[in-house]
Design a protein around this motif. Structure first.
Motif, mmCIF file in Angstrom:
data_model
loop_
_atom_site.group_PDB
_atom_site.id
_atom_site.type_symbol
_atom_site.label_atom_id
_atom_site.label_comp_id
_atom_site.label_asym_id
_atom_site.label_seq_id
_atom_site.Cartn_x
_atom_site.Cartn_y
_atom_site.Cartn_z
ATOM 1 N N THR A 1 -3.057 -15.167 -19.658
ATOM 2 C CA THR A 1 -2.392 -13.916 -19.294
ATOM 3 C C THR A 1 -2.437 -13.729 -17.787
ATOM 4 O O THR A 1 -3.501 -13.844 -17.178
ATOM 5 N N PRO A 2 -1.293 -13.457 -17.133
ATOM 6 C CA PRO A 2 -1.296 -13.239 -15.688
ATOM 7 C C PRO A 2 -2.173 -12.047 -15.325
ATOM 8 O O PRO A 2 -2.264 -11.071 -16.074
ATOM 9 N N PRO A 3 -2.858 -12.110 -14.166
ATOM 10 C CA PRO A 3 -3.718 -10.991 -13.774
ATOM 11 C C PRO A 3 -2.896 -9.733 -13.498
ATOM 12 O O PRO A 3 -1.723 -9.800 -13.145
ATOM 13 N N SER A 4 -3.543 -8.588 -13.661
ATOM 14 C CA SER A 4 -2.879 -7.325 -13.378
ATOM 15 C C SER A 4 -2.763 -7.122 -11.879
ATOM 16 O O SER A 4 -3.639 -7.531 -11.104
ATOM 17 N N ALA A 5 -1.679 -6.474 -11.446
ATOM 18 C CA ALA A 5 -1.505 -6.180 -10.026
ATOM 19 C C ALA A 5 -2.535 -5.170 -9.535
ATOM 20 O O ALA A 5 -2.714 -5.004 -8.332
ATOM 21 N N PHE A 6 -3.237 -4.462 -10.453
ATOM 22 C CA PHE A 6 -4.204 -3.444 -10.059
ATOM 23 C C PHE A 6 -5.639 -3.968 -10.003
ATOM 24 O O PHE A 6 -6.569 -3.210 -9.743
ATOM 25 N N THR A 7 -5.835 -5.269 -10.238
ATOM 26 C CA THR A 7 -7.180 -5.848 -10.237
ATOM 27 C C THR A 7 -7.959 -5.582 -8.942
ATOM 28 O O THR A 7 -9.148 -5.267 -8.983
ATOM 29 N N PRO A 8 -7.354 -5.678 -7.745
ATOM 30 C CA PRO A 8 -8.133 -5.467 -6.514
ATOM 31 C C PRO A 8 -8.744 -4.082 -6.372
ATOM 32 O O PRO A 8 -9.654 -3.888 -5.554
ATOM 33 N N LEU A 9 -8.276 -3.095 -7.121
ATOM 34 C CA LEU A 9 -8.829 -1.746 -6.996
ATOM 35 C C LEU A 9 -10.271 -1.646 -7.488
ATOM 36 O O LEU A 9 -10.925 -0.625 -7.279
ATOM 37 N N ARG A 10 -10.774 -2.708 -8.115
ATOM 38 C CA ARG A 10 -12.184 -2.688 -8.524
ATOM 39 C C ARG A 10 -13.130 -2.793 -7.328
ATOM 40 O O ARG A 10 -14.337 -2.532 -7.451
ATOM 41 N N HIS A 11 -12.619 -3.162 -6.150
ATOM 42 C CA HIS A 11 -13.443 -3.277 -4.943
ATOM 43 C C HIS A 11 -13.409 -1.940 -4.198
ATOM 44 O O HIS A 11 -12.338 -1.489 -3.766
ATOM 45 N N PRO A 12 -14.555 -1.252 -4.016
ATOM 46 C CA PRO A 12 -14.566 0.126 -3.493
ATOM 47 C C PRO A 12 -13.909 0.277 -2.124
ATOM 48 O O PRO A 12 -13.157 1.226 -1.900
ATOM 49 N N ALA A 13 -14.208 -0.625 -1.177
ATOM 50 C CA ALA A 13 -13.641 -0.480 0.168
ATOM 51 C C ALA A 13 -12.121 -0.617 0.130
ATOM 52 O O ALA A 13 -11.407 0.150 0.790
ATOM 53 N N PHE A 14 -11.636 -1.565 -0.638
ATOM 54 C CA PHE A 14 -10.188 -1.730 -0.754
ATOM 55 C C PHE A 14 -9.562 -0.500 -1.409
ATOM 56 O O PHE A 14 -8.504 -0.024 -0.976
ATOM 57 N N ARG A 15 -10.225 0.033 -2.430
ATOM 58 C CA ARG A 15 -9.690 1.202 -3.135
ATOM 59 C C ARG A 15 -9.596 2.410 -2.195
ATOM 60 O O ARG A 15 -8.586 3.123 -2.180
ATOM 61 N N LEU A 16 -10.648 2.654 -1.392
ATOM 62 C CA LEU A 16 -10.655 3.778 -0.457
ATOM 63 C C LEU A 16 -9.501 3.671 0.540
ATOM 64 O O LEU A 16 -8.731 4.623 0.739
ATOM 65 N N LEU A 17 -9.362 2.501 1.166
ATOM 66 C CA LEU A 17 -8.330 2.344 2.182
ATOM 67 C C LEU A 17 -6.936 2.283 1.567
ATOM 68 O O LEU A 17 -5.961 2.723 2.188
ATOM 69 N N TRP A 18 -6.834 1.742 0.361
ATOM 70 C CA TRP A 18 -5.524 1.690 -0.287
ATOM 71 C C TRP A 18 -5.003 3.099 -0.571
ATOM 72 O O TRP A 18 -3.839 3.408 -0.327
ATOM 73 N N LEU A 19 -5.867 3.967 -1.083
ATOM 74 C CA LEU A 19 -5.448 5.336 -1.381
ATOM 75 C C LEU A 19 -5.095 6.094 -0.106
ATOM 76 O O LEU A 19 -4.099 6.831 -0.058
ATOM 77 N N ALA A 20 -5.912 5.925 0.945
ATOM 78 C CA ALA A 20 -5.610 6.607 2.212
ATOM 79 C C ALA A 20 -4.318 6.069 2.820
ATOM 80 O O ALA A 20 -3.520 6.832 3.382
ATOM 81 N N ASN A 21 -4.119 4.766 2.714
ATOM 82 C CA ASN A 21 -2.892 4.179 3.249
ATOM 83 C C ASN A 21 -1.665 4.638 2.456
ATOM 84 O O ASN A 21 -0.565 4.768 3.001
ATOM 85 N N LEU A 22 -1.860 4.887 1.159
ATOM 86 C CA LEU A 22 -0.774 5.434 0.349
ATOM 87 C C LEU A 22 -0.338 6.791 0.895
ATOM 88 O O LEU A 22 0.870 7.076 1.020
ATOM 89 N N ALA A 23 -1.309 7.643 1.247
ATOM 90 C CA ALA A 23 -0.978 8.945 1.828
ATOM 91 C C ALA A 23 -0.269 8.775 3.167
ATOM 92 O O ALA A 23 0.734 9.445 3.453
ATOM 93 N N SER A 24 -0.772 7.855 4.014
ATOM 94 C CA SER A 24 -0.163 7.641 5.320
ATOM 95 C C SER A 24 1.264 7.116 5.194
ATOM 96 O O SER A 24 2.172 7.564 5.910
ATOM 97 N N ASN A 25 1.475 6.174 4.276
ATOM 98 C CA ASN A 25 2.828 5.647 4.084
ATOM 99 C C ASN A 25 3.789 6.703 3.546
ATOM 100 O O ASN A 25 4.974 6.718 3.900
ATOM 101 N N THR A 26 3.256 7.583 2.694
ATOM 102 C CA THR A 26 4.102 8.675 2.205
ATOM 103 C C THR A 26 4.581 9.542 3.366
ATOM 104 O O THR A 26 5.759 9.910 3.455
ATOM 105 N N GLY A 27 3.653 9.867 4.273
ATOM 106 C CA GLY A 27 4.036 10.648 5.449
ATOM 107 C C GLY A 27 5.050 9.929 6.318
ATOM 108 O O GLY A 27 5.985 10.548 6.849
ATOM 109 N N MET A 28 4.894 8.610 6.459
ATOM 110 C CA MET A 28 5.849 7.845 7.278
ATOM 111 C C MET A 28 7.244 7.883 6.673
ATOM 112 O O MET A 28 8.246 7.989 7.392
ATOM 113 N N TRP A 29 7.330 7.807 5.345
ATOM 114 C CA TRP A 29 8.652 7.853 4.717
ATOM 115 C C TRP A 29 9.273 9.242 4.818
ATOM 116 O O TRP A 29 10.489 9.384 4.940
ATOM 117 N N VAL A 30 8.440 10.271 4.779
ATOM 118 C CA VAL A 30 8.954 11.620 5.020
ATOM 119 C C VAL A 30 9.516 11.698 6.442
ATOM 120 O O VAL A 30 10.604 12.239 6.673
#
Length: 537
Positions: A5-34
Motif C-alpha cells: 500500500t502506498p504511504p499516506s501523504a500525511f505520514t510526515p505529520l507524526r514528527h512534532p517539529a515538522f507538524r508545528l512548522l507545517w501548520l504555521a506555514n499553512l497560516a502564512s500561505n493562507t495570508g499570502m494568497w489573500v
C-alpha cells in the motif's frame, strides 16, 4: 503477489517539529494568497490593462529570479532558523506598509508593483531556506511525502485564501486583505521562535558569501541530473504561467464576474491541487518521475485550453472555468512536488539551499517571464486566444521533453581499488596553510594500459564532474606525449580550507567515479597524489 500500500501523504505529520512548522506555514500561505488576491484585483481598478495586471504576478515572482541564488547561499552559511525569522519579519513589515498606503488612498499602480516586488523579495529569501529545512525535520524515508504534504498545505491555503480574500475585499476593501496577510506572518514567526533547531556541527569555518554562491553554481553546472530537472521545470512553468497572468482579466472581462468569483476560481485550483496531492502516492506507484511530469504538463495544457474556451460559452462559462482550474491545480502539484523532490534528493546537505535556490530561480523566472509574455499576447490577440496558444505550445513542449529522463541510474558498483592518498602536509608549512591564502593545486598520476584508454576517458569525464561538484575551480587531464600510458589529473580549489571541505562534500556517486578511474590504474601501488599551494612572487 499483492502490491504494498502506498504511504499516506500525511505520514510526515507524526514528527512534532515538522507538524508545528507545517501548520504555521499553512497560516502564512493562507495570508499570502489573500494578499495576492487583493493585489491582483486592486490592479484591475488602478490600471485594468492586460499587461499591467499580468505584471502583478511578474512582480511577485521576479525577485525570486533575481535573489534565489544569494538567498540560497545565505541559507547555507548562516543559522537557518534566524534567517527564516528575518524573512518573515520583512514580509510582515512590507504587508503592513501596503495596508496603510491602500487605506490612505496613496497607492498607485506602480507603488502596488513596487511593494508586491518587496514582498516577493521576502519570499525569495524564504523559499530556498524553507525547502532546505524540510530534510532536517523528517527522516529521508519521509522526505518525498513531506514535500508532497508541503504542496498540499500550500494548495490548501490556495483553496481557502483566495476565496477568503475575495470575501474580505468585498466586505472591507483590499486594505483589510493586506492587513490579514501581515497578521498571518506573525504566526509563522512565533512557530520559528519555538522551534529548537539543532544546527549541524562542523570542524571548518563558514563559507564566505561570494565563494558559496560560486560553489553552488559549479555544483549545479556539474550535475547532469539537476540540469535536466531545471530544464523540465522551466518548460512546465513557462507555459503554465499564462493562467496566472491572465486569470484576473478572464474573470472580470471574459466572464463578467466580481472579486468573489475570482477568489472562488483560485480556490477551485487549490481544491484540485489538494485532491491531486492526496492521489499522488498512488500515481507514483504507476509512473516514474518523468512520466508524472509529462502527464501533469498535458493536463495543465488541457486546463488552459478549457479556460480559453470559457468566455465563449454563454451558459457554461463559469462551469468550464471552474473545471479548468480544478484540473490545473492537480497538474500543478503533480509537476511541482515531483520536480522539487527530485531536486532535493539530487542535492547533498552542504549545498542544498543553493541548489534549490538555482532551481527556484529557474522556475520562478519562467513564471515571471511567461506571465508577462501571456499578458502581452493577450493584449494583442485577446485573453482566450493567448490561453489557447500557451496551452497548445505547452503540450507540444511536454512531448518533446520526454527524452530527458528525471530518473537517473545510480553509480555502478566498483571493486575497491587502492585509492589515491596524498602525503600529510609538512610541519614547516602549517603556519602558511593556517593563513588560508592562495589556491591549492591537486594532482593525481595514473598509469593506464593503452587498451583501457576509452574506458579511462569515460571514467575521467564522470570524475571531472565529481571534482567540480565538490568545489574545484578548474579541472584538466593531461597525457604524457612520450609515454602514452602515463596520465595526470590536475584541479585547483580556492584555498586550503576549500581543499579540506572536498572530502566532506563527496557523495556516493562521486566516490564511485573516483573508484572507476583508480581501478584502471596499473602499478604495484595506487595512483600517486600530491598537493601544491600557490605562492605569490
Amino acid at each position: 503477489m499483492p502490491q504494498p500500500t502506498p504511504p499516506s501523504a500525511f505520514t510526515p505529520l507524526r514528527h512534532p517539529a515538522f507538524r508545528l512548522l507545517w501548520l504555521a506555514n499553512l497560516a502564512s500561505n493562507t495570508g499570502m494568497w489573500v494578499q495576492n488576491t487583493g493585489a491582483g484585483w486592486l490592479m484591475t481598478s488602478l490600471a485594468p490593462s492586460p499587461i499591467m495586471v499580468s505584471l502583478v504576478q511578474a512582480a511577485s515572482m521576479l525577485p525570486v529570479f533575481l535573489l534565489a541564488l544569494p538567498s540560497g547561499a545565505m541559507a547555507d552559511i548562516v543559522d537557518r532558523r534566524r534567517y527564516l525569522i528575518f524573512a518573515q519579519a520583512w514580509m510582515c513589515a512590507m504587508g503592513l506598509l501596503l495596508c496603510i498606503l491602500t487605506a490612505l488612498g496613496l497607492l498607485g499602480p506602480w507603488g502596488l508593483l513596487a511593494l508586491t516586488f518587496a514582498i516577493g523579495a521576502g519570499s525569495a529569501m524564504n523559499f530556498p531556506a524553507w525547502a532546505a529545512t524540510t530534510p532536517e525535520l523528517v527522516p529521508r524515508a519521509d522526505l518525498t511525502q513531506a514535500i508532497v504534504l508541503n504542496g498540499i498545505g500550500f494548495n490548501l491555503a490556495r483553496a481557502v485564501g483566495p476565496a477568503l480574500g475575495g470575501f474580505i475585499i468585498g466586505l472591507a476593501g483590499t486594505q483589510a486583505a493586506f492587513a490579514f496577510n501581515a497578521f498571518c506572518f506573525l504566526i509563522l514567526i512565533v512557530a520559528l521562535v519555538l522551534w529548537r533547531r539543532e544546527a549541524p556541527a562542523s570542524r571548518l569555518p563558514k563559507e564566505h558569501f561570494l565563494s558559496a554562491m560560486r560553489a553552488g553554481v559549479r555544483f549545479v553546472g556539474a550535475s547532469p541530473a539537476l540540469r535536466v530537472i531545471i530544464l523540465r521545470a522551466v518548460v512546465f512553468f513557462f507555459f503554465g504561467a499564462a493562467m496566472w497572468g491572465l486569470l484576473p482579466l478572464l474573470v472580470r472581462e471574459g466572464l463578467g464576474l466580481g472579486p468573489e468569483a475570482f477568489g472562488l476560481l483560485l480556490a477551485a485550483m487549490g481544491v484540485g491541487a489538494v485532491g491531486g496531492g492526496l492521489l499522488l502516492p498512488r500515481a507514483r506507484a504507476r509512473l516514474d518521475r518523468g512520466g508524472l511530469v509529462m502527464a501533469a504538463s498535458l493536463l495543465a495544457s488541457g486546463a488552459l485550453l478549457l479556460l480559453g474556451l470559457a468566455p465563449r460559452l454563454a451558459l457554461g462559462g463559469w462551469a468550464a472555468a471552474g473545471l479548468g482550474m480544478l484540473l490545473y491545480g492537480a497538474a500543478w502539484i503533480g509537476a511541482a512536488s515531483t520536480l522539487q523532490a527530485a531536486a532535493q534528493l539530487s542535492s547533498p546537505a552542504w549545498v542544498r539551499a543553493r541548489a534549490i535556490g538555482i532551481y527556484q530561480l529557474s522556475f520562478f523566472g519562467a513564471l515571471a517571464f511567461g506571465s508577462a509574455l501571456a499578458g502581452w499576447v493577450g493584449t494583442l490577440v485577446g485573453v482566450g486566444w493567448a490561453l489557447w496558444g500557451f496551452g497548445a505550445c505547452g503540450a507540444a513542449a511536454a512531448l518533446a521533453m520526454r527524452r530527458w529522463r528525471l530518473d537517473q541510474p545510480g553509480p555502478a558498483e566498483v571493486a575497491s581499488p587502492a585509492m589515491p592518498q596524498p602525503e600529510a602536509p609538512a610541519a614547516e608549512l602549517a603556519p602558511l596553510l593556517a593563513q588560508d591564502r592562495g589556491q591549492v593545486l591537486e594532482m593525481v598520476r595514473y598509469r593506464i594500459d593503452p587498451a583501457d584508454r576509452a574506458a579511462f576517458l569515460a571514467a575521467m569525464a564522470d570524475l571531472r564532474r565529481a571534482r567540480l561538484r565538490s568545489g574545484a575551480l578548474s579541472w584538466r587531464l593531461y597525457e604524457d606525449v612520450a609515454h602514452p600510458e602515463l596520465w595526470v589529473e590536475v584541479w585547483s580549489v580556492g584555498s586550503w580550507t576549500e581543499h579540506l571541505r572536498e572530502n566532506d562534500r563527496l557523495q556516493p556517486a562521486d566516490h564511485a567515479a573516483i573508484a572507476r578511474a583508480a581501478v584502471l590504474h596499473r602499478g604495484e601501488t595506487g595512483p600517486e597524489s600530491a598537493r601544491y599551494i600557490h605562492q605569490s612572487l
